[in-house]
Structure formats: C-alpha cells, structure tokens
Scaffold this motif. Structure first.
Motif, PDB file in Angstrom:
ATOM      1  N   ASP A 128       0.934  -1.291   0.150  1.00  0.00           N
ATOM      2  CA  ASP A 128       0.128  -0.054   0.012  1.00  0.00           C
ATOM      3  C   ASP A 128       0.967   1.200  -0.040  1.00  0.00           C
ATOM      4  N   ALA A 149       2.689   6.537  -2.321  1.00  0.00           N
ATOM      5  CA  ALA A 149       1.125   6.628  -1.816  1.00  0.00           C
ATOM      6  C   ALA A 149       0.973   7.681  -0.501  1.00  0.00           C
ATOM      7  N   SER A 174      -2.112   7.277   2.127  1.00  0.00           N
ATOM      8  CA  SER A 174      -3.085   6.455   2.274  1.00  0.00           C
ATOM      9  C   SER A 174      -4.470   7.268   2.665  1.00  0.00           C
ATOM     10  N   SER A 177       4.835   5.153   4.797  1.00  0.00           N
ATOM     11  CA  SER A 177       5.410   5.202   3.389  1.00  0.00           C
ATOM     12  C   SER A 177       6.734   5.849   3.525  1.00  0.00           C
ATOM     13  N   ILE A 197       2.262  11.274  -4.169  1.00  0.00           N
ATOM     14  CA  ILE A 197       0.750  11.745  -4.228  1.00  0.00           C
ATOM     15  C   ILE A 197       0.594  12.764  -3.161  1.00  0.00           C
ATOM     16  N   THR A 216      -5.449  10.761  -2.381  1.00  0.00           N
ATOM     17  CA  THR A 216      -5.161   9.689  -1.689  1.00  0.00           C
ATOM     18  C   THR A 216      -5.157   8.395  -2.450  1.00  0.00           C
ATOM     19  N   LEU A 217      -4.245   7.461  -2.255  1.00  0.00           N
ATOM     20  CA  LEU A 217      -4.005   6.489  -2.971  1.00  0.00           C
ATOM     21  C   LEU A 217      -3.418   5.352  -2.031  1.00  0.00           C
ATOM     22  N   ASP A 218      -3.674   4.136  -2.347  1.00  0.00           N
ATOM     23  CA  ASP A 218      -3.222   2.894  -1.563  1.00  0.00           C
ATOM     24  C   ASP A 218      -2.557   1.959  -2.835  1.00  0.00           C
ATOM     25  N   GLY A 219      -1.704   1.691  -2.357  1.00  0.00           N
ATOM     26  CA  GLY A 219      -1.000   0.800  -3.587  1.00  0.00           C
ATOM     27  C   GLY A 219      -1.707  -0.507  -3.943  1.00  0.00           C
ATOM     28  N   THR A 277      -8.707   5.252  -1.994  1.00  0.00           N
ATOM     29  CA  THR A 277      -8.198   6.243  -2.981  1.00  0.00           C
ATOM     30  C   THR A 277      -9.314   6.884  -3.611  1.00  0.00           C
ATOM     31  N   GLY A 280      -6.514  11.435  -5.988  1.00  0.00           N
ATOM     32  CA  GLY A 280      -5.137  10.404  -6.356  1.00  0.00           C
ATOM     33  C   GLY A 280      -5.076   9.522  -7.575  1.00  0.00           C
ATOM     34  N   LEU A 326      -1.929  10.119 -10.175  1.00  0.00           N
ATOM     35  CA  LEU A 326      -0.938   8.739 -10.541  1.00  0.00           C
ATOM     36  C   LEU A 326      -1.093   8.569 -12.269  1.00  0.00           C
TER      37      LEU A 326
END
Length: 253
Positions: A66, A78, A80, A89, A106, A111-114, A132, A136, A140
């Motif tokens: 993530d 990311a 989160s 991170s 980001i 917001t972004l989770d892998g 996400t 975000g 990406l």
C-alpha cells in the motif's frame, strides 16, 4: 533478478484496521511465522527480498504494497486514505530510492493505496473507493503518463482494495470472486474463481502463482489452466483483509 520489498509484522498487528469483515482474534506469533514462510517462498522461487525497516507503531505496516506504486523506474509514493497508515510510506520510499528508483509523491488532497492498483502490461487499473480518491487517481495518471500507460479508474465498494477483489493471471486475464467484484465488465478479460482468496495471486515467473492455502479449489483451477500454484498459509493476515499481494512490493526492471 526480481526483487521484492517486505516488512516484518508489527507486534501490534492484531490492532490493524478492519473495514469489510468482522474482527477476529489474530495470533501475532503465528503471523510472524507465516510472514517468514511467505518470504521464504519468494526466495525459493528466485526472488531477492529487501526488508524495509519495521514500523512497530503501525499495526498495518506489514501490508507494504500500500505504500507505493512502481512502474518501470518510477516509484509513486502513496498517501493512504487511512490517515493512521500514512507514516508507513517514509521508510519504504527511502528503501526503494536506494535501489535506484525515481520518486514522486501523491499529495493532498489526493489519496491512494498501492493495493488499489492492478498493472497488466501498460494498462493500469485503479480502484476508486474507500482508500483511493479521484484526485489520487488523477495524480497517478499524470505521473505514469510519460511511461506510456493507460490508467483506468474502476469502482471499489464491496471490498477494501481493488486487489482485494481481483488480480491477474500471466496472460492478462483478470480473476476474481464475482460477488465481490463491482464491475467485471470494466476489465478486458475476466474469469471468475470459486473462492474469495482465489482472487489473489502474485506472479512469480515461469507460470508460477503465489497464492493462499485458503483457496484449494482455485489452485486446482489454475493447475488445469497450466499454471503452478505456490501455496502459503496467511490465515492471520486474512483476518485483517490482507492477501498475498499486499505483503510485498514486487520490483521488476
């Protein structure tokens, strides 16, 4: 040689976040043994593992996937959607930078989770849901555009992350347990599997699939399709909505 980033479980693992399933007791000692067996399985199939420094104060830190999205020589760090997970991170970013990757981040309000990102060749599916957001995904898309990717947003409402619902086989076919997939038609090719945990595979190379012991019917299906399952027991991580994908960041260049 392919490399995977991993991170040792926190002693506070049992306090990890749970969103779509009921909380059940977690055996932290067993989780450490299962994590080591997972690492051993990677190494036994020719992978080099790099251990990111532990972050014991973050119960979910073991779910290292993530923390970033890696494509070619770029690591997108990311941010989160779960605020308490954002400290995870920093050390991961430093580790991947030390391996020669370029970094970009980001940033707020994105917001972004892998775990919401599924890469299939140059197509990158991104789950838009609880962790996400639209911003975000926009960031990406902008970060990966120079690398020739096609970033596609897909809905995620029934599970925690996109890769809680789907992953992909080596031929690019997306697999998932259909009742938990919001929109199977969003993918170019989709094949249902008979178990929830059968949705989650890590591609190890040479048609080998790392997958959970809790999906024996799916393992049988994959064997019939000509693949070679490499099975690991991750029961304690499954209690926290974890799966085989989220316990590592796979690096291939």
């Amino acid at each position: 040689m392919p490399t995977a980033l991993v991170r040792r479980p926190s002693p506070r693992l049992a306090d990890g976040l749970v969103t779509h399933i009921e909380r059940t007791p977690v055996d932290a000692d067993l989780a450490v043994r299962q994590w080591q067996a997972y690492v051993d399985a990677l190494e036994a199939t020719g992978w080099t593992t790099v251990e990111v420094p532990a972050i014991d104060e973050c119960p979910d830190g073991v779910f290292i996937e993530d923390t970033m999205v890696v494509y070619d020589d770029l690591a997108v760090i990311a941010r989160s959607g779960a605020e308490e997970r954002r400290p995870e991170s920093a050390a991961a970013a430093k580790t991947v930078e030390g391996l020669g990757y370029r970094l970009t981040d980001i940033t707020e309000p994105g917001t972004l989770d892998g775990g919401d990102v599924l890469k299939i060749g140059s197509t990158v599916y991104v789950g838009q849901g609880g962790r996400t957001n639209e911003e975000g995904i926009r960031q990406l898309r902008d970060a990966l555009a120079p690398l020739g990717t096609d970033v596609r947003a897909v809905p995620v409402r029934k599970v925690l992350h996109l890769k809680s619902a789907v992953t992909a086989l080596p031929d690019g076919t997306v697999i998932g347990y259909e009742p938990l997939v919001d929109d199977p038609a969003a993918f170019d090719r989709f094949r249902p599997v008979p178990e929830v945990a059968g949705s989650h595979v890590v591609l190890l190379g040479e048609d080998r699939l790392l997958m959970a012991a809790s999906a024996p019917k799916s393992a049988e299906l994959f064997e019939q399709l000509g693949y070679k399952p490499v099975v690991v027991d991750i029961s304690e991580f499954e209690k926290l909505e974890g799966c085989v994908t989220c316990l590592s960041v796979r690096l291939r260049r």
